[in-house]
Design a protein around this motif. Structure first.
Motif, short mmCIF file in Angstrom:
data_model
loop_
_atom_site.label_atom_id
_atom_site.label_comp_id
_atom_site.label_asym_id
_atom_site.label_seq_id
_atom_site.Cartn_x
_atom_site.Cartn_y
_atom_site.Cartn_z
N SER A 162 -2.63 -7.20 2.06
CA SER A 162 -2.20 -8.21 1.09
C SER A 162 -3.03 -9.47 1.30
CB SER A 162 -0.71 -8.52 1.28
OG SER A 162 -0.30 -9.58 0.43
N PHE A 163 -3.11 -10.29 0.23
CA PHE A 163 -3.75 -11.60 0.35
C PHE A 163 -2.70 -12.71 0.36
CE2 PHE A 163 -7.12 -8.95 -1.43
CZ PHE A 163 -8.21 -9.29 -0.64
N ASN A 164 -1.43 -12.34 0.51
CA ASN A 164 -0.33 -13.28 0.49
C ASN A 164 0.15 -13.51 1.93
OD1 ASN A 164 2.57 -14.00 0.52
ND2 ASN A 164 2.44 -13.87 -1.71
N ASP A 165 0.06 -14.76 2.41
CA ASP A 165 0.40 -15.05 3.81
C ASP A 165 1.82 -14.64 4.16
OD1 ASP A 165 -2.03 -16.00 4.78
OD2 ASP A 165 -1.66 -18.05 4.08
N GLN A 166 2.76 -14.85 3.24
CA GLN A 166 4.16 -14.50 3.49
C GLN A 166 4.32 -12.99 3.69
OE1 GLN A 166 6.81 -15.98 0.44
NE2 GLN A 166 8.51 -14.69 1.14
N ASP A 213 -2.19 -10.34 -5.95
CA ASP A 213 -2.92 -9.62 -4.90
C ASP A 213 -4.06 -8.81 -5.50
OD1 ASP A 213 -2.04 -10.29 -2.39
OD2 ASP A 213 -0.77 -8.54 -2.10
N LEU A 214 -3.76 -8.10 -6.58
CA LEU A 214 -4.77 -7.24 -7.20
C LEU A 214 -5.88 -8.05 -7.84
CD1 LEU A 214 -3.38 -4.07 -8.97
CD2 LEU A 214 -5.00 -4.25 -7.12
N ARG A 215 -5.52 -9.16 -8.50
CA ARG A 215 -6.54 -10.02 -9.11
C ARG A 215 -7.51 -10.51 -8.04
NH1 ARG A 215 -2.68 -11.55 -13.04
NH2 ARG A 215 -1.71 -13.05 -11.63
N THR A 216 -6.96 -10.91 -6.87
CA THR A 216 -7.80 -11.39 -5.77
C THR A 216 -8.71 -10.27 -5.28
OG1 THR A 216 -6.03 -12.92 -5.10
CG2 THR A 216 -7.79 -12.47 -3.49
N ALA A 217 -8.14 -9.08 -5.11
CA ALA A 217 -8.93 -7.94 -4.63
C ALA A 217 -10.04 -7.59 -5.61
CB ALA A 217 -8.03 -6.74 -4.39
N LEU A 218 -9.70 -7.50 -6.89
CA LEU A 218 -10.66 -7.08 -7.91
C LEU A 218 -11.76 -8.11 -8.13
CD1 LEU A 218 -8.18 -5.42 -10.43
CD2 LEU A 218 -9.86 -4.24 -8.98
N MET A 261 -4.57 -2.37 -14.21
CA MET A 261 -5.52 -3.41 -13.82
C MET A 261 -6.80 -2.82 -13.23
SD MET A 261 -2.95 -6.33 -12.24
CE MET A 261 -4.26 -7.52 -11.88
N THR A 262 -6.68 -1.77 -12.42
CA THR A 262 -7.88 -1.14 -11.86
C THR A 262 -8.69 -0.47 -12.97
OG1 THR A 262 -6.53 0.79 -11.28
CG2 THR A 262 -7.01 -0.79 -9.52
N GLY A 263 -7.99 0.12 -13.94
CA GLY A 263 -8.68 0.74 -15.07
C GLY A 263 -9.47 -0.28 -15.88
N GLN A 264 -8.88 -1.46 -16.10
CA GLN A 264 -9.58 -2.52 -16.82
C GLN A 264 -10.82 -2.99 -16.06
OE1 GLN A 264 -6.36 -5.32 -17.19
NE2 GLN A 264 -5.51 -4.33 -19.02
N ALA A 265 -10.81 -2.81 -14.72
CA ALA A 265 -11.95 -3.21 -13.89
C ALA A 265 -12.97 -2.08 -13.74
CB ALA A 265 -11.45 -3.66 -12.51
#
Length: 415
Positions: A162-166, A213-218, A261-265
């Motif tokens: 994850s890219f979320n600290d919490q 999280d996904l936006r950050t990863a993509l 979202m992955t498909g759009q990428a």
């Protein structure tokens, strides 16, 4: 990325390891050819045991009573293990190597360089052999990933989660968001292809947080993402102290959004948990799902090896100290079993039905040595329930089959 599950076992004595003549003797199966061979190398130490982890991993504390990770002795043990196993794979080429853990990036680049060099000296590697190594942002230092590339690693799998600290804190990860982003940037700069491990349905996670999280990863344009639903596994901290995780309906909504979202990428979902840009599928993991062969060395590592008339599974000793002692004495194997003929259909389907493209009927016969009548009843039931579609050559899971994969796989359990 992906580990073959490690099951608890009694380890009182080393298994009786049979010689190659035993494996080559006549039997009930008829395998017309052997599948591709991969090598799995297990490096068992990590900085901190995550509360959800059921892999064979062991906490290492730098500066603690345990001193340093015993890199050289462990590699000595791996090579003794490999040399003892060579007769079982003699003459076969290795198509992929996966260095997993634990946290393999705890090992120094010099140790990884030695490991890969020692493997090359003992096995025939295909010219395009994929060499993947798992790495965690918590063990990341600038230029360290570049040094792993120089050592011969061709593909890095970065355990971001994850890219979320919490959420990272809830998962017990040793890195934070900024470390994760720095590690992914370095992986992208150092490797032509790399993988991000992401988890969803985390404690307290909402759909908008998953999307972020996904936006950050993509945004890093990763060639490959492995995305896993957090599951509560037995014998873990989370099993004793279960966190509040999203309900099933919310988790399904998250998975739908992930696929969208992955498909759009431009990423295709080629396996139940894996999304890749064209040409960046992970060969090593695909070989597992296609019921290929793999030799596993290292503490707790599993092997699945085919011979002309049988399929064999082995397990190494789990405890690292015990593994090293036994491997250096020539007895790394704790379990050595022939797969029962009746269990082969389920074992094959457990893997092959994870793939979007399913499997060729010809491959089922080639990999198991069984006739198609062994799965005819299960295929009929699966088709009737709308879980698969098939023609004269191929079987594919439907969207419903992907959504209810466990139900589909269970249709092939031995009576």
């Amino acid at each position: 990325m992906v580990h073959i599950p490690i099951t608890p076992q009694a380890e009182a004595e080393p298994a009786v390891v049979r010689d190659i003549q035993h494996y080559m003797r006549p039997g009930l199966l008829q395998l017309p050819s052997l599948p591709p061979l991969s090598l799995y190398v297990h490096l068992p130490w990590c900085l901190k045991k995550c509360p959800y982890c059921d892999f064979n991993s062991h906490e290492f504390r730098a500066g603690g009573s345990g001193g340093e990770v015993p890199e050289q002795r462990y590699i000595d043990a791996l090579m003794a293990d490999l040399e003892a196993a060579l007769p079982l794979v003699w003459g076969r080429s290795v198509h992929s190597i996966f260095i997993g853990g634990g946290t393999p990036s705890l090992f120094s680049p010099a140790a990884i360089d030695r490991l890969i060099g020692d493997i090359r000296a003992r096995l025939r590697l295909e010219p395009d052999c994929e060499i993947t190594m798992e790495a965690n942002p918590g063990t990341f230092e600038k230029d360290r990933f570049r040094a792993f590339r120089a050592a011969g690693v061709t593909r890095l799998s970065v355990g971001v989660q994850s890219f979320n600290d919490q959420h990272l804190k809830a998962l017990g990860r040793v890195h934070d968001r900024s470390q994760a982003m720095a590690a992914v940037e370095e992986a992208a700069a150092s490797f032509d292809t790399f993988n991000l491990d992401i988890m969803y349905a985390l404690p307290g996670q909402t759909l908008p947080e998953l999307e972020q999280d996904l936006r950050t990863a993509l945004a890093f344009k990763p060639p490959h993402i492995s995305i896993y639903h957090l599951t509560i596994e037995p014998n873990t901290y989370f099993a004793k102290f279960p966190p509040a995780i999203p309900e099933d309906d919310q988790a399904y909504a998250m998975l739908d959004r992930i696929t969208e979202m992955t498909g759009q990428a431009g990423m295709a979902r080629y396996e139940i948990s894996a999304y890749a840009q064209p040409g960046h599928q992970c060969f090593h993991n695909a070989n597992y799902w296609q019921f290929g062969d793999y030799l596993g060395i290292g503490a707790g590592a599993h092997s699945k090896l085919s011979f002309a008339h049988r399929v064999v599974r082995q397990v190494r000793f789990r405890d690292p100290a015990r593994y090293m002692d036994n491997a250096l004495a020539g007895h790394a194997v704790a379990q050595d079993d022939e797969v029962r003929r009746a269990d082969l259909p389920f074992e094959y389907m457990l893997n092959a039905l994870r793939l979007r493209e399913g499997f060729a009927l010809q491959d089922f016969m080639a990999r198991t040595g069984l006739p198609l009548t062994a799965i005819a009843k299960g295929l009929e039931a699966a088709e009737r329930k709308g879980l698969i579609e098939r023609d004269m050559a191929r079987v594919r899971p439907t969207e419903r089959g992907f959504d209810f994969l466990s139900d589909l796989q269970e249709l092939f359990l031995a009576d």
